[in-house]
Design a protein around this motif. Sequence first.
Motif, PDB file in Angstrom:
ATOM      1  N   VAL A  22       0.853  -1.183   0.000  1.00 30.77           N
ATOM      2  CA  VAL A  22       0.000   0.000   0.000  1.00 30.77           C
ATOM      3  C   VAL A  22       0.889   1.233   0.000  1.00 30.77           C
ATOM      4  N   TYR A  23       0.648   2.108  -0.968  1.00 32.94           N
ATOM      5  CA  TYR A  23       1.394   3.360  -1.091  1.00 32.94           C
ATOM      6  C   TYR A  23       0.432   4.507  -0.823  1.00 32.94           C
ATOM      7  N   LEU A  24       0.706   5.292   0.216  1.00 29.72           N
ATOM      8  CA  LEU A  24      -0.159   6.425   0.523  1.00 29.72           C
ATOM      9  C   LEU A  24       0.411   7.700  -0.087  1.00 29.72           C
ATOM     10  N   ALA A  25      -0.489   8.555  -0.543  1.00 33.42           N
ATOM     11  CA  ALA A  25      -0.095   9.904  -0.928  1.00 33.42           C
ATOM     12  C   ALA A  25       0.337  10.637   0.336  1.00 33.42           C
ATOM     13  N   GLY A  26       1.036  11.730   0.193  1.00 32.44           N
ATOM     14  CA  GLY A  26       1.449  12.520   1.353  1.00 32.44           C
ATOM     15  C   GLY A  26       0.237  12.973   2.153  1.00 32.44           C
ATOM     16  N   GLN A  27       0.286  12.795   3.460  1.00 34.45           N
ATOM     17  CA  GLN A  27      -0.819  13.145   4.350  1.00 34.45           C
ATOM     18  C   GLN A  27      -0.443  14.342   5.208  1.00 34.45           C
ATOM     19  N   ILE A  28      -1.349  15.304   5.251  1.00 35.58           N
ATOM     20  CA  ILE A  28      -1.135  16.541   6.003  1.00 35.58           C
ATOM     21  C   ILE A  28      -2.324  16.785   6.918  1.00 35.58           C
ATOM     22  N   GLY A  29      -2.141  17.671   7.877  1.00 43.84           N
ATOM     23  CA  GLY A  29      -3.235  18.071   8.752  1.00 43.84           C
ATOM     24  C   GLY A  29      -3.782  19.416   8.338  1.00 43.84           C
ATOM     25  N   SER A  30      -4.677  19.945   9.136  1.00 46.76           N
ATOM     26  CA  SER A  30      -5.271  21.254   8.885  1.00 46.76           C
ATOM     27  C   SER A  30      -4.185  22.327   8.927  1.00 46.76           C
ATOM     28  N   VAL A  60       3.455  -0.941   8.636  1.00 46.33           N
ATOM     29  CA  VAL A  60       4.130   0.123   7.891  1.00 46.33           C
ATOM     30  C   VAL A  60       5.584  -0.293   7.649  1.00 46.33           C
ATOM     31  N   LEU A  61       5.989  -0.207   6.409  1.00 50.42           N
ATOM     32  CA  LEU A  61       7.348  -0.571   6.012  1.00 50.42           C
ATOM     33  C   LEU A  61       8.288   0.623   6.015  1.00 50.42           C
ATOM     34  N   GLN A  62       7.794   1.748   5.510  1.00 50.66           N
ATOM     35  CA  GLN A  62       8.635   2.940   5.363  1.00 50.66           C
ATOM     36  C   GLN A  62       7.810   4.190   5.597  1.00 50.66           C
ATOM     37  N   ALA A  63       8.426   5.181   6.203  1.00 55.69           N
ATOM     38  CA  ALA A  63       7.809   6.494   6.380  1.00 55.69           C
ATOM     39  C   ALA A  63       8.808   7.556   5.934  1.00 55.69           C
ATOM     40  N   ILE A  64       8.320   8.470   5.146  1.00 55.34           N
ATOM     41  CA  ILE A  64       9.113   9.648   4.779  1.00 55.34           C
ATOM     42  C   ILE A  64       8.381  10.840   5.373  1.00 55.34           C
ATOM     43  N   VAL A  65       9.084  11.628   6.149  1.00 57.30           N
ATOM     44  CA  VAL A  65       8.488  12.764   6.836  1.00 57.30           C
ATOM     45  C   VAL A  65       9.149  14.027   6.312  1.00 57.30           C
ATOM     46  N   TRP A  66       8.323  14.949   5.833  1.00 57.89           N
ATOM     47  CA  TRP A  66       8.822  16.252   5.411  1.00 57.89           C
ATOM     48  C   TRP A  66       8.361  17.293   6.419  1.00 57.89           C
ATOM     49  N   LEU A  67       9.306  18.061   6.918  1.00 56.90           N
ATOM     50  CA  LEU A  67       9.021  19.179   7.818  1.00 56.90           C
ATOM     51  C   LEU A  67       9.320  20.479   7.095  1.00 56.90           C
ATOM     52  N   ALA A  68       8.463  21.467   7.281  1.00 59.22           N
ATOM     53  CA  ALA A  68       8.730  22.784   6.701  1.00 59.22           C
ATOM     54  C   ALA A  68       9.914  23.441   7.402  1.00 59.22           C
ATOM     55  N   ILE A 110       3.714   7.294   3.451  1.00 56.48           N
ATOM     56  CA  ILE A 110       3.757   5.981   4.089  1.00 56.48           C
ATOM     57  C   ILE A 110       3.623   4.869   3.052  1.00 56.48           C
ATOM     58  N   THR A 111       4.415   3.819   3.237  1.00 57.91           N
ATOM     59  CA  THR A 111       4.294   2.584   2.471  1.00 57.91           C
ATOM     60  C   THR A 111       4.088   1.450   3.478  1.00 57.91           C
ATOM     61  N   ALA A 112       3.101   0.597   3.210  1.00 59.74           N
ATOM     62  CA  ALA A 112       2.781  -0.487   4.155  1.00 59.74           C
ATOM     63  C   ALA A 112       2.497  -1.782   3.400  1.00 59.74           C
ATOM     64  N   ALA A 113       2.576  -2.871   4.123  1.00 57.54           N
ATOM     65  CA  ALA A 113       2.269  -4.192   3.569  1.00 57.54           C
ATOM     66  C   ALA A 113       0.848  -4.592   3.939  1.00 57.54           C
TER      67      ALA A 113
END
Length: 116
Positions: A22-30, A60-68, A110-113
């Motif tokens: 499972v490949y998720l698009a980038g997830q953001i909050g309000s 979850v296999l991998q997480a990429i986190v982007w911070l401003a 996020i990428t998950a199995a």
Amino acid sequence: MAITRIEPGKRMSNAVVHNKTVYLAGQIGSPKGDVKSQAVEALAEVDRLLAAAGTDKTRVLQAIVWLADMADFAAMNEVWESWVAPGNTPARATGEAKLAAPEYKVEFIITAALPD
């Protein structure tokens, strides 16, 4: 192999499932909140999308986190550490990037199995 798109839109799908991954698009909050509140909201969306795909955060296999701003690293990690499944921490990278709008402070990819 089949490809399943979850919540497809004109520009992107919120998740794509292929070959038991499972490949998720980038997830953001309000955009109104600070990095902690945005991280809580974004990770709740991660949980929702993983459930829609038939899996959860323990896979979850991998997480990429982007911070401003990397100055928010410790605050984001507080939220991350309370969310991530103990004993099931994924490979993770965190970097600083200009996000889609200046109000956004954090984005999770996020990428998950899927279960066997």
